[in-house]
Design a protein around this motif. Structure first.
Motif, PDB file in Angstrom:
ATOM      1  N   THR A  46       0.824  -1.224   0.000  1.00 25.66           N
ATOM      2  CA  THR A  46       0.000   0.000   0.000  1.00 25.66           C
ATOM      3  C   THR A  46       0.851   1.264   0.000  1.00 25.66           C
ATOM      4  O   THR A  46       0.369   2.335  -0.341  1.00 25.66           O
ATOM      5  CB  THR A  46      -0.952   0.040   1.219  1.00 25.66           C
ATOM      6  N   THR A  52      -4.621   3.731   1.371  1.00 24.42           N
ATOM      7  CA  THR A  52      -4.024   3.862   2.685  1.00 24.42           C
ATOM      8  C   THR A  52      -4.361   2.649   3.528  1.00 24.42           C
ATOM      9  O   THR A  52      -5.332   1.953   3.282  1.00 24.42           O
ATOM     10  CB  THR A  52      -4.530   5.124   3.415  1.00 24.42           C
ATOM     11  N   SER A  53      -3.545   2.418   4.511  1.00 25.44           N
ATOM     12  CA  SER A  53      -3.752   1.315   5.434  1.00 25.44           C
ATOM     13  C   SER A  53      -4.009   1.895   6.821  1.00 25.44           C
ATOM     14  O   SER A  53      -3.180   2.655   7.331  1.00 25.44           O
ATOM     15  CB  SER A  53      -2.512   0.421   5.472  1.00 25.44           C
ATOM     16  N   ASP A  57      -1.489   4.036   9.225  1.00 29.20           N
ATOM     17  CA  ASP A  57      -1.875   5.372   9.679  1.00 29.20           C
ATOM     18  C   ASP A  57      -1.740   5.490  11.192  1.00 29.20           C
ATOM     19  O   ASP A  57      -1.210   6.478  11.705  1.00 29.20           O
ATOM     20  CB  ASP A  57      -3.310   5.696   9.255  1.00 29.20           C
TER      21      ASP A  57
END
Length: 135
Positions: A46, A52-53, A57
């Motif tokens: 990613t 996004t992960s 994050d």
């Protein structure tokens, strides 16, 4: 000075070499943990995409918060070596000019010679010997 005092205390002074070593070490630790989590959770792919992960994050948020105090302590001690108050850390809030100023002051310029209002020269600082060499 012991690593715990360098990373978690605002008292004292540090030389440029110590400033750079600890700044680089914090950056490497941040990146190693971040990429380690990405590999361990299988979210490394990613990073190269626009997705996004949530795991990354949260990891980024936790790491960023954890790095604030040690980064500030390192900078404050370096400002002290330049015989300037901790308040100078706020120059980083000025885009571009503040960052350049901070880079030059903390990373490039030598500290004050001998004792200043923040303490003695950091151990190993041989200002007088260096100055005598150039006379």
């Amino acid at each position: 000075m012991k690593p715990a005092k360098i990373l978690f205390s605002t008292e004292g002074r540090i030389r440029r070499r110590t400033y750079w070593l600890y700044s680089i070490a914090l950056t490497v630790a941040y990146l190693a943990i971040y990429f380690g989590v990405a590999v361990a959770t299988g979210t490394l792919d990613t990073l190269a995409s626009d997705t996004t992960s949530p795991i990354l994050d949260v990891t980024e948020a936790i790491l960023s918060i954890a790095m604030i105090w040690p980064s500030l302590c390192i900078q404050i001690k370096r400002w002290h070596d330049r015989d300037k108050s901790w308040v100078w850390i706020f120059i980083n809030l000025i885009p571009i000019i503040g960052w350049i100023w901070s880079f030059v002051e903390l990373g490039c310029l030598d500290g004050t010679k001998g004792r200043n209002k923040y303490g003695n020269s950091p151990k190993g600082a041989n200002h007088e010997a260096v100055a005598a060499t150039f006379d």
